[in-house]
Design a protein around this motif. Structure first.
Motif, short mmCIF file in Angstrom:
data_model
loop_
_atom_site.label_atom_id
_atom_site.label_comp_id
_atom_site.label_asym_id
_atom_site.label_seq_id
_atom_site.Cartn_x
_atom_site.Cartn_y
_atom_site.Cartn_z
N UNK A 40 -4.39 -18.59 -8.78
CA UNK A 40 -3.33 -17.96 -8.00
C UNK A 40 -3.64 -16.48 -7.86
N UNK A 41 -3.45 -15.96 -6.66
CA UNK A 41 -3.64 -14.53 -6.43
C UNK A 41 -2.28 -13.86 -6.43
N UNK A 42 -2.17 -12.73 -7.15
CA UNK A 42 -0.90 -11.99 -7.21
C UNK A 42 -1.17 -10.54 -6.83
N UNK A 43 -0.13 -9.90 -6.28
CA UNK A 43 -0.20 -8.48 -5.97
C UNK A 43 0.93 -7.75 -6.66
N UNK A 44 0.67 -6.51 -7.11
CA UNK A 44 1.68 -5.80 -7.89
C UNK A 44 1.95 -4.39 -7.37
N UNK A 45 2.87 -3.71 -8.04
CA UNK A 45 3.27 -2.38 -7.61
C UNK A 45 2.30 -1.30 -8.07
N UNK A 46 1.28 -1.66 -8.84
CA UNK A 46 0.22 -0.73 -9.23
C UNK A 46 -0.93 -0.76 -8.22
N UNK B 208 -8.91 -6.17 -7.37
CA UNK B 208 -9.26 -5.10 -6.43
C UNK B 208 -8.02 -4.24 -6.18
N UNK B 209 -8.27 -3.03 -5.69
CA UNK B 209 -7.18 -2.07 -5.51
C UNK B 209 -6.95 -1.80 -4.03
N UNK B 210 -5.66 -1.71 -3.65
CA UNK B 210 -5.28 -1.35 -2.29
C UNK B 210 -4.80 0.10 -2.27
N UNK B 211 -4.22 0.52 -1.18
CA UNK B 211 -3.76 1.90 -1.06
C UNK B 211 -2.28 2.06 -1.41
N UNK B 212 -1.57 0.94 -1.62
CA UNK B 212 -0.16 1.01 -1.94
C UNK B 212 0.31 -0.25 -2.65
N UNK B 213 1.61 -0.40 -2.82
CA UNK B 213 2.18 -1.60 -3.42
C UNK B 213 1.75 -2.82 -2.59
N UNK B 214 1.29 -3.86 -3.26
CA UNK B 214 0.82 -5.05 -2.56
C UNK B 214 2.04 -5.93 -2.25
N UNK B 215 2.35 -6.10 -0.96
CA UNK B 215 3.57 -6.79 -0.56
C UNK B 215 3.33 -8.18 0.02
N UNK C 81 -0.13 -3.85 2.25
CA UNK C 81 0.57 -2.97 1.31
C UNK C 81 1.65 -2.15 2.01
N UNK C 82 2.34 -1.33 1.23
CA UNK C 82 3.46 -0.56 1.78
C UNK C 82 3.01 0.74 2.43
N UNK C 83 1.72 0.96 2.53
CA UNK C 83 1.18 2.14 3.22
C UNK C 83 0.67 1.80 4.62
N UNK C 84 0.87 0.54 5.04
CA UNK C 84 0.50 0.17 6.40
C UNK C 84 -0.90 -0.38 6.56
N UNK C 85 -1.56 -0.74 5.47
CA UNK C 85 -2.94 -1.24 5.54
C UNK C 85 -3.02 -2.73 5.26
N UNK C 86 -3.95 -3.39 5.96
CA UNK C 86 -4.31 -4.78 5.69
C UNK C 86 -5.77 -4.80 5.28
N UNK C 87 -6.04 -5.36 4.11
CA UNK C 87 -7.40 -5.49 3.60
C UNK C 87 -7.83 -6.95 3.66
N UNK C 88 -9.08 -7.18 3.98
CA UNK C 88 -9.64 -8.53 3.88
C UNK C 88 -10.64 -8.56 2.73
N UNK C 89 -10.65 -9.72 2.06
CA UNK C 89 -11.56 -9.93 0.93
C UNK C 89 -12.31 -11.24 1.13
N UNK C 90 -13.55 -11.26 0.73
CA UNK C 90 -14.31 -12.50 0.69
C UNK C 90 -14.12 -13.11 -0.70
N UNK C 91 -13.67 -14.35 -0.73
CA UNK C 91 -13.40 -15.03 -2.00
C UNK C 91 -14.58 -15.92 -2.36
#
Length: 484
Positions: free
Chosen positions: A275-281, A300-307, A322-332
């Motif tokens: 399971x993949x989770x995102x947090x406020x860190x 991995x780290x994003x630029x803001x809270x992972x929503x 995230x809450x900074x307006x960015x969408x990141x893609x990751x290869x799993x």
């Protein structure tokens, strides 16, 4: 009748990996032929009871021939069978349409060449269009229109009104509502009151089956496992929990690796042990729910809270907002669970990305992988996935009210076989909107009114006969599609 033969095909697809392991081309040809025969037989108007008996016997014979697939060991096989029974069917029929079209021009292909080209076509299908720029079936999709009843989008998304209202979470935000996988009548919702409710809609009247209690703060998100026997929840109390849906017991409590609020989660589609989770860190973590530990290399780290989080269907690409307006893609990495950061898109600096949904409608001609995104810019955004690294290209925008609320949206999963395809979203104006993604103007197909607060999430059951919506004041409404 169609539902029965699709179940038969799903059973065949589930065991297809065990057939002639040294000749994968035969397995492809076999499922294609089974699809064709079942489709033709379904037109004969056989007794549904007789077909269900056939389905039962077919399952027993396959289990006897190849051995039973245990529930625990067949998460992946089960997931593949459901997907194969639909997407493989669609691609096979599409190939048949191509054959008929070329046959009309006097071209003929040998079976062996056809099988080879079919396999090549399926391999390309993930990142290819039949008609550039289109995300819906083409004008020659006769089988598609027949399966959808040859009706319009407006007819298929005409809802007669409220079927039921659940209000046990009243005055507390319900950020997520979702039907169980391939299920018509069971759904769940989570609430900031710290609980998760599981509902059963049939037999009537609808009822609360059980309430999952244990989190000390609000539940922000949850996800059903493929077989629906497990639910994963995330919470502001800095933990995720694994629940058995059968009895509602908490199987495991897993602290967040960063001891921070956990805001979203999603299962890996091909391996429900992850399971993949995102947090406020600002971190994304791949968690092994059996061991309760994060996977090495799976952070991995994003630029803001992972929503928000979403996988593509094969589970190869993960998108995170995230809450900074960015969408990141990751290869799993399927073998190790490792995440490799690929691309970043800034939708709007400082505007929260509250929902990401990879395309899940079933339309064989829609070779254009798509991503549906809610951002706090008063628009619903539809992106095209342009490569195998998850790069996004904006296709359409739809006007809604969303300035600050965590609104979600979905693709309509089943009925988009006709000319046109539909997406559904909540909105801060207390309405549920249905949009036709191909209409240049007047894209609203339907608008449901009944909530008294911002509509935060929407979910269809497996045959799109019911739609569930939840709002910021704890109300969950079940809407029934009008039968023609």
């Amino acid at each position: 009748m169609a539902a029965v033969w699709q179940q038969v095909l799903a059973v065949d697809a589930r065991y297809n990996a065990y057939r002639t392991s040294n000749f994968p081309q035969f397995r492809t040809q076999y499922i294609r032929r089974r699809s064709q025969l079942l489709r033709e037989n379904a037109k004969g108007g056989f007794d549904p009871l007789l077909r269900r008996q056939y389905l039962k016997l077919r399952s027993q014979l396959l289990a006897q021939r190849y051995g039973p697939l245990s529930e625990q060991s067949s998460f992946r096989a089960y997931s593949n069978s459901i997907r194969s029974s639909r997407t493989t069917l669609d691609r096979m029929e599409d190939f048949d349409d191509d054959l008929r079209a070329q046959g009309a021009r006097g071209h003929r292909r040998s079976v062996s060449r056809g099988s080879y080209q079919l396999q090549a076509q399926m391999n390309r299908a993930t990142y290819e269009d039949k008609s550039p720029g289109s995300v819906v079936p083409t004008s020659v999709a006769e089988a598609s229109r027949a399966m959808a009843g040859d009706t319009t989008l407006s007819e298929n998304y005409a809802f007669a009104g409220m079927c039921h209202i659940f209000d046990q979470h009243v005055d507390k935000e319900v950020p997520k509502v979702q039907f169980a996988n391939d299920d018509k009548n069971r759904l769940a919702c989570c609430s900031l009151d710290g609980t998760v409710s599981i509902f059963q809609l049939v037999p009537t009247p609808p009822a609360v089956l059980r309430v999952l209690r244990g989190h000390s703060r609000g539940v922000t998100d949850f996800a059903w496992s493929i077989s629906n026997d497990v639910i994963v929840t995330t919470s502001l109390d800095a933990t995720m929990r694994i629940w058995a849906t059968e009895d509602g017991k908490c199987i495991r409590e897993i602290p967040d690796p960063d001891c921070s609020e956990v805001l979203c989660c999603t299962f890996q589609p091909m391996n429900n042990n992850l399971t993949v989770v995102g947090n406020s860190r600002q971190n994304v973590h791949v968690m092994n729910i059996s061991t309760g530990k994060k996977v090495k290399g799976g952070s991995s780290k994003l630029t803001g809270h992972v929503l928000s989080l979403s996988f593509d269907s094969p589970g190869r690409i993960l998108w995170a907002g995230d809450d900074r307006g960015s969408i990141f893609s990751f290869i799993f990495d399927m073998a190790t669970g490792k995440l490799t950061k690929a691309k970043r898109l800034v939708v709007s600096e400082g505007s929260s990305i509250t929902s990401i949904s990879a395309r899940s409608w079933i339309s064989r001609e829609a070779r254009d992988p798509s991503l549906l995104v809610n951002a706090c810019v008063n628009k619903l955004l539809l992106y095209r996935v342009v490569d195998n690294e998850g790069t996004l290209q904006l296709k359409r925008t739809f006007e809604i009210q969303q300035n600050s609320s965590p609104v979600h949206s979905i693709f309509c999963p089943l009925m988009s076989f006709r000319q046109g395809a539909c997406v559904v979203t909540g909105s801060e104006d207390m309405c549920v909107y249905f949009f036709d993604v191909e209409r240049a103007t007047k894209a609203i197909v339907n608008k449901l009114q009944g909530h008294s607060a911002a509509v935060l999430d929407v979910s269809f059951n497996c045959d799109e006969s019911l739609l569930a919506s939840s709002d910021a004041r704890g109300m969950v409404i079940i809407w029934r599609r009008e039968q023609k």
